[in-house]
Write a protein that holds these residues in place. Structure first.
Motif, PDB file in Angstrom:
ATOM      1  N   GLY A 613      -2.082 -41.379  29.395  1.00 30.31           N
ATOM      2  CA  GLY A 613      -2.438 -41.453  27.894  1.00 30.31           C
ATOM      3  C   GLY A 613      -3.155 -42.851  27.853  1.00 30.31           C
ATOM      4  O   GLY A 613      -3.976 -42.962  26.919  1.00 30.31           O
ATOM      5  N   LEU A 616      -6.762 -42.099  28.671  1.00 31.31           N
ATOM      6  CA  LEU A 616      -7.335 -41.359  27.512  1.00 31.31           C
ATOM      7  C   LEU A 616      -7.646 -42.264  26.431  1.00 31.31           C
ATOM      8  O   LEU A 616      -8.815 -42.010  25.716  1.00 31.31           O
ATOM      9  CB  LEU A 616      -6.243 -40.202  27.260  1.00 31.31           C
ATOM     10  CG  LEU A 616      -6.848 -39.404  25.896  1.00 31.31           C
ATOM     11  CD1 LEU A 616      -8.264 -38.708  26.310  1.00 31.31           C
ATOM     12  CD2 LEU A 616      -5.875 -38.189  25.601  1.00 31.31           C
ATOM     13  N   ALA A 617      -6.635 -43.104  26.235  1.00 32.46           N
ATOM     14  CA  ALA A 617      -7.071 -44.017  25.008  1.00 32.46           C
ATOM     15  C   ALA A 617      -8.218 -44.940  25.360  1.00 32.46           C
ATOM     16  O   ALA A 617      -8.974 -45.354  24.445  1.00 32.46           O
ATOM     17  CB  ALA A 617      -5.779 -45.060  25.000  1.00 32.46           C
ATOM     18  N   ASP A 620     -11.276 -43.033  24.920  1.00 34.39           N
ATOM     19  CA  ASP A 620     -11.507 -42.759  23.493  1.00 34.39           C
ATOM     20  C   ASP A 620     -12.410 -43.819  22.985  1.00 34.39           C
ATOM     21  O   ASP A 620     -13.353 -43.483  22.227  1.00 34.39           O
ATOM     22  CB  ASP A 620     -10.369 -42.456  22.910  1.00 34.39           C
ATOM     23  CG  ASP A 620      -9.965 -41.104  22.829  1.00 34.39           C
ATOM     24  OD1 ASP A 620     -10.504 -39.995  23.414  1.00 34.39           O
ATOM     25  OD2 ASP A 620      -8.544 -40.768  22.443  1.00 34.39           O
ATOM     26  N   HIS A 635     -11.448 -33.783  20.375  1.00 32.44           N
ATOM     27  CA  HIS A 635     -10.257 -34.369  20.803  1.00 32.44           C
ATOM     28  C   HIS A 635      -8.859 -33.283  20.434  1.00 32.44           C
ATOM     29  O   HIS A 635      -9.127 -32.648  19.712  1.00 32.44           O
ATOM     30  CB  HIS A 635     -10.098 -35.726  20.055  1.00 32.44           C
ATOM     31  CG  HIS A 635     -11.173 -36.785  20.600  1.00 32.44           C
ATOM     32  ND1 HIS A 635     -11.313 -37.377  21.863  1.00 32.44           N
ATOM     33  CD2 HIS A 635     -11.991 -37.533  19.764  1.00 32.44           C
ATOM     34  CE1 HIS A 635     -12.207 -38.198  22.050  1.00 32.44           C
ATOM     35  NE2 HIS A 635     -12.593 -38.226  21.017  1.00 32.44           N
ATOM     36  N   ARG A 640      -1.700 -41.093  23.357  1.00 33.14           N
ATOM     37  CA  ARG A 640      -2.231 -41.895  23.972  1.00 33.14           C
ATOM     38  C   ARG A 640      -1.250 -43.241  24.021  1.00 33.14           C
ATOM     39  O   ARG A 640      -0.076 -43.308  23.288  1.00 33.14           O
ATOM     40  CB  ARG A 640      -3.349 -42.502  22.918  1.00 33.14           C
ATOM     41  CG  ARG A 640      -4.689 -41.891  23.040  1.00 33.14           C
ATOM     42  CD  ARG A 640      -4.674 -40.313  22.747  1.00 33.14           C
ATOM     43  NE  ARG A 640      -5.934 -39.911  22.454  1.00 33.14           N
ATOM     44  CZ  ARG A 640      -6.350 -38.749  22.156  1.00 33.14           C
ATOM     45  NH1 ARG A 640      -5.595 -37.822  22.359  1.00 33.14           N
ATOM     46  NH2 ARG A 640      -7.708 -38.161  21.926  1.00 33.14           N
ATOM     47  N   TRP A 641      -1.276 -43.753  25.020  1.00 31.32           N
ATOM     48  CA  TRP A 641      -0.761 -45.074  25.267  1.00 31.32           C
ATOM     49  C   TRP A 641      -1.767 -46.326  25.303  1.00 31.32           C
ATOM     50  O   TRP A 641      -2.531 -46.080  26.183  1.00 31.32           O
ATOM     51  CB  TRP A 641       0.138 -44.930  26.662  1.00 31.32           C
ATOM     52  CG  TRP A 641       1.193 -46.226  26.811  1.00 31.32           C
ATOM     53  CD1 TRP A 641       2.351 -46.068  26.459  1.00 31.32           C
ATOM     54  CD2 TRP A 641       0.684 -47.472  27.603  1.00 31.32           C
ATOM     55  NE1 TRP A 641       2.771 -47.373  26.739  1.00 31.32           N
ATOM     56  CE2 TRP A 641       1.954 -48.453  27.374  1.00 31.32           C
ATOM     57  CE3 TRP A 641      -0.536 -47.984  28.069  1.00 31.32           C
ATOM     58  CZ2 TRP A 641       2.022 -49.526  27.909  1.00 31.32           C
ATOM     59  CZ3 TRP A 641      -0.262 -49.414  28.505  1.00 31.32           C
ATOM     60  CH2 TRP A 641       0.737 -50.286  28.375  1.00 31.32           C
ATOM     61  N   ARG A 642      -1.825 -47.319  24.312  1.00 25.86           N
ATOM     62  CA  ARG A 642      -2.708 -48.057  24.308  1.00 25.86           C
ATOM     63  C   ARG A 642      -2.431 -49.248  25.039  1.00 25.86           C
ATOM     64  O   ARG A 642      -1.381 -50.009  24.859  1.00 25.86           O
ATOM     65  CB  ARG A 642      -2.878 -48.702  22.811  1.00 25.86           C
ATOM     66  CG  ARG A 642      -4.132 -49.286  22.655  1.00 25.86           C
ATOM     67  CD  ARG A 642      -4.343 -49.350  20.741  1.00 25.86           C
ATOM     68  NE  ARG A 642      -4.199 -47.885  20.222  1.00 25.86           N
ATOM     69  CZ  ARG A 642      -5.232 -46.917  20.147  1.00 25.86           C
ATOM     70  NH1 ARG A 642      -6.450 -47.499  20.494  1.00 25.86           N
ATOM     71  NH2 ARG A 642      -5.042 -45.902  19.425  1.00 25.86           N
ATOM     72  N   LEU A 678      -3.666 -32.949  27.398  1.00 30.86           N
ATOM     73  CA  LEU A 678      -4.311 -34.354  28.030  1.00 30.86           C
ATOM     74  C   LEU A 678      -5.456 -34.102  28.838  1.00 30.86           C
ATOM     75  O   LEU A 678      -6.486 -34.862  28.867  1.00 30.86           O
ATOM     76  CB  LEU A 678      -3.216 -35.376  28.698  1.00 30.86           C
ATOM     77  CG  LEU A 678      -3.614 -36.765  28.742  1.00 30.86           C
ATOM     78  CD1 LEU A 678      -2.382 -37.429  28.822  1.00 30.86           C
ATOM     79  CD2 LEU A 678      -4.182 -37.029  30.051  1.00 30.86           C
TER      80      LEU A 678
END
Length: 941
Positions: A613, A616-617, A620, A635, A640-642, A678
């Motif tokens: 995630g 992915l963040a 993005d 999307h 997500r993990w920021r 994901l």
């Protein structure tokens, strides 16, 4: 903005209260004239834990900002525009705009040879700054954006100092450059300018002192040697020569075609080991094979083999560094063949090597044979060293051997690759007592070894001279200076079953690693296991925060205990100062065993989900930064993990390029873990990189994995998204039938789902297929449907791309005015969101329409602008196409000499990158130049 934020209007100065209003205004300022989503503002104000009333509080802050600006006579400057807000500013309303205009004009003046005027303009631009951008931006999300602008100011200062040095003002500049070096001691460009200024002022000794001070600082702070420019300056000064320096500033003129297509010189060797200890006789023997003599007719091959942990990769890297600079100046290629896991295919390795050697992705042919021919052609007259690490079999290595005796190859393997003809086999053994003691002394300190010689020898005997085991134990001692060597011997003696294993192969390494693992604190042991779940060659520090779900601002701190005991390697330092980390293969296997033993399966799965995630963040964010928003892409709903950095760095495309292997590995890992949502989202988002850089093999490979994953999970929308993206890939490869076969089922699935955005993307690409097959009527109908879809979902960039593509058909049908209207709208969109790639493509289409309309002079001028843009982006394929189009327009205008010049430049570009098909077409156009009819313009997607 260029300092503490100050707002001044007809009604006087406006005071912006510190806190949330300053943060929101700062974000609106850095994105002036662009929409900033409410979600972005919420994330900036509260990071990952916003209150339930977050959106309401943002609305209140914006309302108060409006009242404050209204009081200063700046009414109605903040618009509400879905999905957030936009700050409207004229070009002269922002000091940042003045700064950027000044640097842009200076770049033009440099190209015109007006150096003094350019230097003065840059100095004026730099003087606009009143301190750090946005007053230092205490907010983390805002500070990332502000630091990017601060970097531009520093580049501007360096540029004008560099130009003023060219003007002979070295005496006056010494003090100013000295201050700049003091403020930025690790930055190499100011130090190079200081050395030049001192040398030209007759102060050679001080110039050399400046170099030595910088070198000492770099070594102490980063463990790095100075860059090539500083070393060349020092050498020139020592030799009594007049040192010169290549221009590296942002105002340097764009390179000519001949410069942009010079052969690439890859430098891919991993770092050498500072405390290397090995058999010097073996190294000299291997070196003689690699260097060879003037009369040898075959490539020199050295195969390094040995048991796990004996240091094969370390010896290979050290050996390669010993010979690289002097004997293989044209480059060094390196690849981990993953022989102990899933071996890399020859096709994949050749593709990566060709990219490193300067061949753009779309030019790299399909199939091993074609790639092999191109690879050996490129190396035929070069001196290149190839290092193939962890080979599984001879079949994996043989095709990668260059055909030229000017090259050499180093191979490491756990197997004896006796089937490689003419290869020198080097089998590494454990270290002798003297070598082991030397290595121990280098790690823990010679004084400790001399103080306990008997204990040191006992310790060496205990680990059996195996380098990896010795390094692990020595690292524990180095991390605990209060321990004696005798106490370590006693600790090992208390584990007699492990001591028995220590002298026998792989089990000895597991036992030694267990000693280090047991010495870690609880959190470090947990991280040791979870971090090993990350795929990819090397991981950035934020991954530690992701697997532990720790949101601290500097998650790399979590990794330091693992680095201290050398169970984790620091493999590189990023330009931002962040580190990248990697396990050795055996260490990774051990860590995964520990993770399986000690960490519940649910916790491991959650860690992998957060890790992926995070990728992915970041992907993005990079896509949004490149396209000016979340445009022209689909999307999914995967969480997500920021990462704490808040997003990708200032240059998002360069960031994605640097993370290519990690992004591809993340797609593979998501597929293997059953994270289908994901997986497809990350694969499709990564197309931003694959398409821009021409990484078509990676595009196809990741999407094949994603397609398998979404189909197995019954994920209808994911299946449609991947098929649609594959359709775009096949168009890039020129496979129109394959593209149609992917797009038609994707369209059916999107229709079932009622997905307007997905349908718009499919219709756009189906229209492009129809256009390329000559069916303009169908293409226009599909373009209309695509435009309606993009308009419905407010995808302005998607709409602009379609308008750009459609204009070529309209112009060909004589609807010049309508084509120009479409292109004007598309250009306005690209400029408003800051999508430079789209602007370049639209500008090129404008030139093509001008050519169709018979406006040859205007078309030529426009194409030259686009040529400058693609050269600045170092887009060799785009450069070749623009040069060809310029030749065609010149021929159509009857300027045959000018047309010949452009086409010959285009031919040189195509021949340099071995694009034989395009080169043949250009040769035919050159042969046809006496005929006055103009060749038909080729439309790029």
């Amino acid at each position: 903005m260029l300092g503490p934020v100050e707002v001044d209007g007809p009604g006087g100065a406006a005071r912006i209260p510190p806190g949330r209003q300053q943060v929101i205004l700062g974000l609106l300022l850095v994105e002036a004239n662009r929409v900033v989503s409410t979600e972005t503002l919420v994330d900036a104000l509260w990071d990952e834990n916003p209150p339930d009333t977050a959106r309401t509080q943002v609305q209140i802050c914006v309302s108060r900002l409006r009242r404050t600006l209204d009081g200063a006579g700046l009414a109605a400057m903040i618009d509400t525009r879905p999905p957030g807000y936009r700050l409207r500013l004229n070009g002269d309303a922002l000091d940042l705009a003045d700064f950027l205009a000044g640097t842009t004009e200076a770049r033009v003046l440099v190209k015109e040879g007006r150096t003094a005027e350019a230097a003065a303009l840059l100095r004026e631009a730099a003087a606009l700054w009143r301190g750090p951008c946005l007053g230092g931006a205490p907010n983390r999300s805002l500070r990332t954006r502000a630091l990017r602008l601060d970097e531009e100011r520093l580049t501007c200062v360096e540029d004008h100092l560099e130009l003023e040095l060219d003007l002979g003002q070295h005496h006056r500049l010494v003090g100013e450059v000295t201050r700049l070096v003091h403020e930025h001691p690790l930055r190499e460009r100011p130090r190079a300018l200081l050395m030049l200024a001192l040398h030209r002022s007759g102060r050679q000794a001080e110039a050399l002192d400046a170099y030595r001070d910088g070198r000492a600082l770099l070594v102490e702070e980063l463990g790095l040697e100075p860059g090539e420019r500083l070393r060349e300056l020092e050498a020139a000064i020592l030799a009594g020569e007049t040192p010169t320096r290549p221009r590296a500033g942002a105002v340097a003129p764009a390179p000519r075609a001949a410069e942009t297509v010079q052969p690439a010189r890859p430098r891919q060797l991993p770092a050498d080991t500072a405390d290397f200890v090995g058999d010097e006789e073996v190294l000299r023997d291997a070196q003689s094979v690699l260097v060879g003599d003037a009369g040898r007719s075959a490539v020199g091959v050295v195969v390094i083999t040995g048991r796990p942990g004996v240091g094969k990769s370390t010896v290979a890297a050290h050996l390669a560094h010993r010979v690289a600079q002097e004997h293989f100046p044209d480059g060094q290629l390196h690849c981990d063949l993953h022989g102990t896991g899933t071996p890399s295919t020859v096709d994949e390795v050749l593709g990566r090597f060709l990219l490193a050697l300067g061949i753009p992705g779309p030019v790299i042919p399909d199939g091993v044979d074609a790639r092999l021919e191109m690879y050996r052609t490129l190396l035929a007259d070069r001196r290149v060293l190839v290092v193939l690490d962890d080979a599984a079999t001879e079949a994996q290595v043989l095709p990668l051997l260059p055909g030229s005796s000017t090259c050499a190859v180093v191979v490491t393997s756990r197997s004896r690759l006796t089937g490689l003809p003419g290869a020198r086999q080097v089998e590494l053994d454990v270290l002798g007592t003297a070598q082991s003691l030397r290595l121990l002394g280098l790690v823990v300190g010679e004084h400790r070894v001399h103080r306990e010689p008997e204990a040191a020898e006992a310790l060496v005997r205990t680990v059996g001279g195996l380098p990896l085991a010795l390094r692990i134990i020595a690292a524990r001692l180095a991390a605990r200076p209060h321990w004696t060597l005798a106490s370590m011997v006693q600790r090992l003696a208390s584990e007699r079953h492990r001591l028995d294993e220590l002298a026998h192969g792989e089990l000895t390494i597991r036992a030694s690693l267990a000693l280090t693992h047991d010495g870690l604190d609880r959190r470090s042991r947990l991280l040791f296991g979870l971090l090993s779940l990350a795929e990819g060659p090397a991981v950035p520090g934020w991954v530690a925060g992701a697997v532990l779900d720790d949101d601290r601002p500097f998650p790399s701190d979590l990794l330091e205990p693992l680095v201290d005991v050398q169970v984790l390697d620091v493999v590189s330092v990023e330009p931002t100062g962040e580190f990248r980390y990697r396990y050795q293969d055996i260490l990774r296997l051990f860590a995964r065993e520990k993770a399986a033993e000690e960490i519940p399966a649910g916790d491991r799965a959650a860690a992998v989900s957060r890790l992926l995630g995070g990728w992915l963040a970041l992907a993005d964010q990079a896509h949004r930064d490149i396209y000016g928003g979340d445009y022209s892409s689909l999307h999914g709903t995967a969480p997500r993990w920021r990462p704490p950095s808040g997003g990708a760095p200032a240059d998002p495309l360069e960031w994605m390029d640097g993370e290519l292997e990690n992004l591809c590995a993340a797609v593979h890992q998501a597929a293997a873990a059953g994270l289908d949502e994901l997986c497809w989202d990350l694969a499709v988002t990564s197309v931003t990189l694959f398409e821009s850089r021409g990484y078509l093999d990676d595009w196809e490979r990741t999407h094949a994995e994603a397609l398998t994953a979404v189909r197995a999970a019954g994920n209808t929308r994911g299946t449609a998204a991947v098929l649609s993206s594959l359709g775009t890939l096949h168009i890039n490869r020129g496979r129109l039938d394959a593209s149609r076969d992917a797009l038609l089922p994707a369209r059916e699935l999107f229709e079932e789902l009622g997905d307007t955005h997905g349908l718009a993307l499919c219709h756009r690409d189906l229209a492009l297929i129809a256009r390329n097959t000559g069916d303009d009527t169908t293409a226009l109908r599909l373009y209309d449907r695509s435009l309606a879809g993009f308009t419905a979902v407010d995808d302005v960039v998607g709409r602009a791309i379609v308008l750009t593509q459609r204009a070529f058909i309209l112009a060909g049908d004589g609807e010049i005015s309508r084509a120009r209207t479409d292109l004007a709208e598309a250009m306005a969109v690209h400029e408003s969101v800051g999508y430079t790639g789209g602007a370049a493509r639209t500008l090129n289409r404008i030139a093509q329409v001008q050519a169709v309309a018979g406006e040859h002079a205007e078309a030529t001028s426009t194409m030259r602008r686009v040529l400058d843009m693609v050269r600045e982006a170092r887009d060799v394929i785009g450069e070749g196409q623009l040069l060809r189009n310029l030749g065609q327009v010149s021929a159509a205008a009857g300027r045959h000499a000018e047309a010949r010049s452009y086409l010959e430049e285009a031919l040189a570009v195509r021949e340099r990158i071995l694009d034989h098909r395009a080169a043949a077409t250009i040769r035919a156009e050159l042969a046809a130049l006496p005929v006055r009819e103009a060749p038909t313009l080729v439309a790029a997607g």
